[in-house]
Scaffold this motif. Structure first.
Motif, PDB file in Angstrom:
ATOM      1  N   THR A  93      19.958   7.841  18.812  1.00  0.00           N
ATOM      2  CA  THR A  93      18.916   7.079  19.505  1.00  0.00           C
ATOM      3  C   THR A  93      19.805   5.510  19.652  1.00  0.00           C
ATOM      4  O   THR A  93      19.652   4.830  20.711  1.00  0.00           O
ATOM      5  N   HIS A  94      20.546   5.156  18.561  1.00  0.00           N
ATOM      6  CA  HIS A  94      21.240   3.788  18.907  1.00  0.00           C
ATOM      7  C   HIS A  94      22.370   3.860  20.222  1.00  0.00           C
ATOM      8  O   HIS A  94      22.262   3.104  21.178  1.00  0.00           O
ATOM      9  N   LEU A  95      22.906   4.957  20.243  1.00  0.00           N
ATOM     10  CA  LEU A  95      24.132   5.050  21.279  1.00  0.00           C
ATOM     11  C   LEU A  95      23.444   5.280  22.776  1.00  0.00           C
ATOM     12  O   LEU A  95      23.980   4.774  23.726  1.00  0.00           O
ATOM     13  N   VAL A  96      22.387   6.020  22.668  1.00  0.00           N
ATOM     14  CA  VAL A  96      21.587   6.297  24.208  1.00  0.00           C
ATOM     15  C   VAL A  96      21.212   4.612  24.505  1.00  0.00           C
ATOM     16  O   VAL A  96      21.213   4.273  25.844  1.00  0.00           O
ATOM     17  N   ALA A  97      20.558   3.885  23.401  1.00  0.00           N
ATOM     18  CA  ALA A  97      20.253   2.651  23.917  1.00  0.00           C
ATOM     19  C   ALA A  97      21.433   1.665  24.339  1.00  0.00           C
ATOM     20  O   ALA A  97      21.369   0.893  25.403  1.00  0.00           O
ATOM     21  N   LEU A  98      22.286   1.729  23.709  1.00  0.00           N
ATOM     22  CA  LEU A  98      23.653   1.122  23.886  1.00  0.00           C
ATOM     23  C   LEU A  98      24.113   1.079  25.123  1.00  0.00           C
ATOM     24  O   LEU A  98      24.494   0.050  25.964  1.00  0.00           O
ATOM     25  N   HIS A  99      24.365   2.341  25.471  1.00  0.00           N
ATOM     26  CA  HIS A  99      25.234   2.855  26.619  1.00  0.00           C
ATOM     27  C   HIS A  99      24.121   2.919  27.988  1.00  0.00           C
ATOM     28  O   HIS A  99      24.523   3.482  29.040  1.00  0.00           O
ATOM     29  N   GLY A 100      22.963   3.153  27.604  1.00  0.00           N
ATOM     30  CA  GLY A 100      21.761   3.218  29.044  1.00  0.00           C
ATOM     31  C   GLY A 100      21.984   4.606  29.351  1.00  0.00           C
ATOM     32  O   GLY A 100      21.955   4.736  30.582  1.00  0.00           O
ATOM     33  N   ILE A 101      22.135   5.552  28.273  1.00  0.00           N
ATOM     34  CA  ILE A 101      22.190   6.837  28.860  1.00  0.00           C
ATOM     35  C   ILE A 101      20.705   7.383  29.273  1.00  0.00           C
ATOM     36  O   ILE A 101      19.901   6.977  28.380  1.00  0.00           O
TER      37      ILE A 101
ATOM     38  N   ALA B  63      17.547   9.806  29.512  1.00  0.00           N
ATOM     39  CA  ALA B  63      16.944  10.610  28.520  1.00  0.00           C
ATOM     40  C   ALA B  63      17.082  12.127  28.675  1.00  0.00           C
ATOM     41  O   ALA B  63      17.493  12.749  27.753  1.00  0.00           O
ATOM     42  N   GLU B  64      17.175  12.406  30.185  1.00  0.00           N
ATOM     43  CA  GLU B  64      17.603  13.665  30.479  1.00  0.00           C
ATOM     44  C   GLU B  64      19.055  14.185  30.111  1.00  0.00           C
ATOM     45  O   GLU B  64      19.193  15.126  29.608  1.00  0.00           O
ATOM     46  N   ASP B  65      19.834  13.102  30.478  1.00  0.00           N
ATOM     47  CA  ASP B  65      21.229  13.624  29.955  1.00  0.00           C
ATOM     48  C   ASP B  65      21.558  13.317  28.512  1.00  0.00           C
ATOM     49  O   ASP B  65      22.098  14.325  28.055  1.00  0.00           O
ATOM     50  N   ALA B  66      20.785  12.670  27.610  1.00  0.00           N
ATOM     51  CA  ALA B  66      20.972  12.629  26.273  1.00  0.00           C
ATOM     52  C   ALA B  66      20.536  13.929  25.680  1.00  0.00           C
ATOM     53  O   ALA B  66      21.041  14.443  24.831  1.00  0.00           O
ATOM     54  N   GLU B  67      19.286  14.475  26.182  1.00  0.00           N
ATOM     55  CA  GLU B  67      18.705  15.712  25.669  1.00  0.00           C
ATOM     56  C   GLU B  67      19.638  16.890  26.037  1.00  0.00           C
ATOM     57  O   GLU B  67      19.664  17.805  25.204  1.00  0.00           O
ATOM     58  N   LEU B  68      20.257  16.819  27.343  1.00  0.00           N
ATOM     59  CA  LEU B  68      21.113  17.889  27.456  1.00  0.00           C
ATOM     60  C   LEU B  68      22.471  17.886  26.929  1.00  0.00           C
ATOM     61  O   LEU B  68      22.875  19.047  26.498  1.00  0.00           O
TER      62      LEU B  68
ATOM     63  N   LYS C 210      32.120  11.871  19.832  1.00  0.00           N
ATOM     64  CA  LYS C 210      33.072  12.524  21.039  1.00  0.00           C
ATOM     65  C   LYS C 210      32.193  12.713  22.122  1.00  0.00           C
ATOM     66  O   LYS C 210      32.504  12.563  23.349  1.00  0.00           O
ATOM     67  N   GLN C 211      30.870  13.291  22.181  1.00  0.00           N
ATOM     68  CA  GLN C 211      30.250  13.721  23.171  1.00  0.00           C
ATOM     69  C   GLN C 211      29.843  12.483  24.032  1.00  0.00           C
ATOM     70  O   GLN C 211      29.846  12.558  25.199  1.00  0.00           O
ATOM     71  N   VAL C 212      29.189  11.428  23.212  1.00  0.00           N
ATOM     72  CA  VAL C 212      28.916  10.105  24.042  1.00  0.00           C
ATOM     73  C   VAL C 212      30.146   9.627  24.539  1.00  0.00           C
ATOM     74  O   VAL C 212      29.955   9.224  25.699  1.00  0.00           O
ATOM     75  N   ASP C 213      31.506   9.678  24.112  1.00  0.00           N
ATOM     76  CA  ASP C 213      32.477   8.845  24.726  1.00  0.00           C
ATOM     77  C   ASP C 213      32.777   9.713  26.219  1.00  0.00           C
ATOM     78  O   ASP C 213      33.076   9.260  27.100  1.00  0.00           O
ATOM     79  N   ARG C 214      32.738  10.949  26.099  1.00  0.00           N
ATOM     80  CA  ARG C 214      33.074  11.948  27.188  1.00  0.00           C
ATOM     81  C   ARG C 214      32.009  11.905  28.289  1.00  0.00           C
ATOM     82  O   ARG C 214      32.344  11.802  29.432  1.00  0.00           O
ATOM     83  N   LEU C 215      30.709  11.823  27.693  1.00  0.00           N
ATOM     84  CA  LEU C 215      29.459  11.480  28.737  1.00  0.00           C
ATOM     85  C   LEU C 215      29.868  10.007  29.374  1.00  0.00           C
ATOM     86  O   LEU C 215      29.702  10.143  30.806  1.00  0.00           O
ATOM     87  N   VAL C 216      29.939   9.215  28.680  1.00  0.00           N
ATOM     88  CA  VAL C 216      30.094   7.905  29.294  1.00  0.00           C
ATOM     89  C   VAL C 216      31.434   7.804  30.088  1.00  0.00           C
ATOM     90  O   VAL C 216      31.420   7.250  31.238  1.00  0.00           O
ATOM     91  N   GLY C 217      32.640   8.316  29.881  1.00  0.00           N
ATOM     92  CA  GLY C 217      33.840   8.337  30.594  1.00  0.00           C
ATOM     93  C   GLY C 217      33.571   9.236  31.790  1.00  0.00           C
ATOM     94  O   GLY C 217      34.106   8.798  32.742  1.00  0.00           O
ATOM     95  N   GLN C 218      32.956  10.344  31.948  1.00  0.00           N
ATOM     96  CA  GLN C 218      32.392  11.169  32.977  1.00  0.00           C
ATOM     97  C   GLN C 218      31.606  10.280  33.931  1.00  0.00           C
ATOM     98  O   GLN C 218      31.870  10.638  35.309  1.00  0.00           O
ATOM     99  N   SER C 219      30.780   9.534  33.521  1.00  0.00           N
ATOM    100  CA  SER C 219      29.615   8.848  34.534  1.00  0.00           C
ATOM    101  C   SER C 219      30.560   7.701  35.318  1.00  0.00           C
ATOM    102  O   SER C 219      30.235   7.459  36.154  1.00  0.00           O
ATOM    103  N   GLY C 220      31.584   7.114  34.591  1.00  0.00           N
ATOM    104  CA  GLY C 220      32.419   6.297  35.184  1.00  0.00           C
ATOM    105  C   GLY C 220      33.110   6.712  36.152  1.00  0.00           C
ATOM    106  O   GLY C 220      33.564   5.934  37.188  1.00  0.00           O
ATOM    107  N   LYS C 221      33.643   7.840  36.170  1.00  0.00           N
ATOM    108  CA  LYS C 221      34.413   8.659  37.203  1.00  0.00           C
ATOM    109  C   LYS C 221      33.774   8.995  38.243  1.00  0.00           C
ATOM    110  O   LYS C 221      34.119   9.138  39.319  1.00  0.00           O
TER     111      LYS C 221
END
Length: 157
Positions: A87-95, A97-102, A114-125
Motif C-alpha cells: 500500500t505504501h509503495l503504490v502510493a509513493l511511486h504512483g503505481i 491500481a491495475e498494475d499493482a494488482e497484476l 524487488k517487484q516494485v523496483d523492476r516495475l518502476v524501472g520498466q515504466s521509466g524505459k
C-alpha cells in the motif's frame, strides 16, 4: 390426518411454499420439540467436555499450544508487513491500481521491493523523453571556410 395429507398434496401441486400448521399433539411436532431439547442438552454437555479437557491438560501441553499459536502468528507477520508495504509503495511511486494488482503479488517484503523496483524501472524505459542533448548549442568552433564566407557575405562586411 387425511385432511393434512390432502393439504400437502394440494400445496405441492400449486407450487406454493407455505408451511403447514400441524396440531400440537401431532407426532411430528412432538418429535421436533424433543429433538430441540436434546440438542440444547448436547450443546451444554459439549461445552462442559471442552472445559474438562482444557483442565486436564498438563502444563507442557498448555505450553505447547501457546508455542504453536505464537509460531503461527509469527509466520503471518511477513505477509502483514508486505500488505502494508505494498500500500505504501503504490502510493509513493504512483503505481496504477491495475498494475499493482497484476505485478505486485509477493507476500515477502524483500521480494515485493524487488517487484516494485523492476516495475518502476520498466515504466521509466517505456516513457518517451523529449530531451535533445545538443539542442540550442551552436558552436562556431571548427566552422568550415564555406560557413565563414556565407556569414561574412550576408553580414555586409
Amino acid at each position: 390426518m387425511s385432511e393434512n395429507t390432502a393439504d400437502v398434496t394440494e400445496t405441492a401441486t400449486e407450487g406454493q411454499q407455505q408451511p403447514i400448521e400441524l396440531p400440537a399433539d401431532h407426532p411430528l411436532v412432538k418429535t421436533l420439540a424433543a429433538q430441540k431439547e436434546s440438542i440444547k442438552e448436547l450443546k451444554v454437555r459439549a461445552a462442559r467436555a471442552d472445559e474438562l479437557e482444557d483442565a486436564q491438560k498438563t502444563e507442557s501441553e498448555k505450553t505447547a499450544d501457546r508455542i504453536a499459536k505464537a509460531e503461527s502468528e509469527a509466520a503471518s507477520v511477513p505477509s502483514k508487513v508486505a500488505d502494508a508495504l505494498r500500500t505504501h509503495l503504490v502510493a509513493l511511486h504512483g503505481i496504477e491500481a491495475e498494475d499493482a494488482e497484476l505485478f505486485l503479488t509477493a507476500n515477502d517484503p524483500e521480494l515485493l521491493q524487488k517487484q516494485v523496483d523492476r516495475l518502476v524501472g520498466q515504466s521509466g524505459k517505456r516513457k518517451k523523453s523529449n530531451f535533445v542533448p545538443r539542442e540550442g548549442n551552436t558552436s562556431t568552433a571548427g566552422a568550415s571556410d564555406e560557413r565563414s564566407f556565407v556569414r561574412d557575405f550576408f553580414s555586409g562586411n
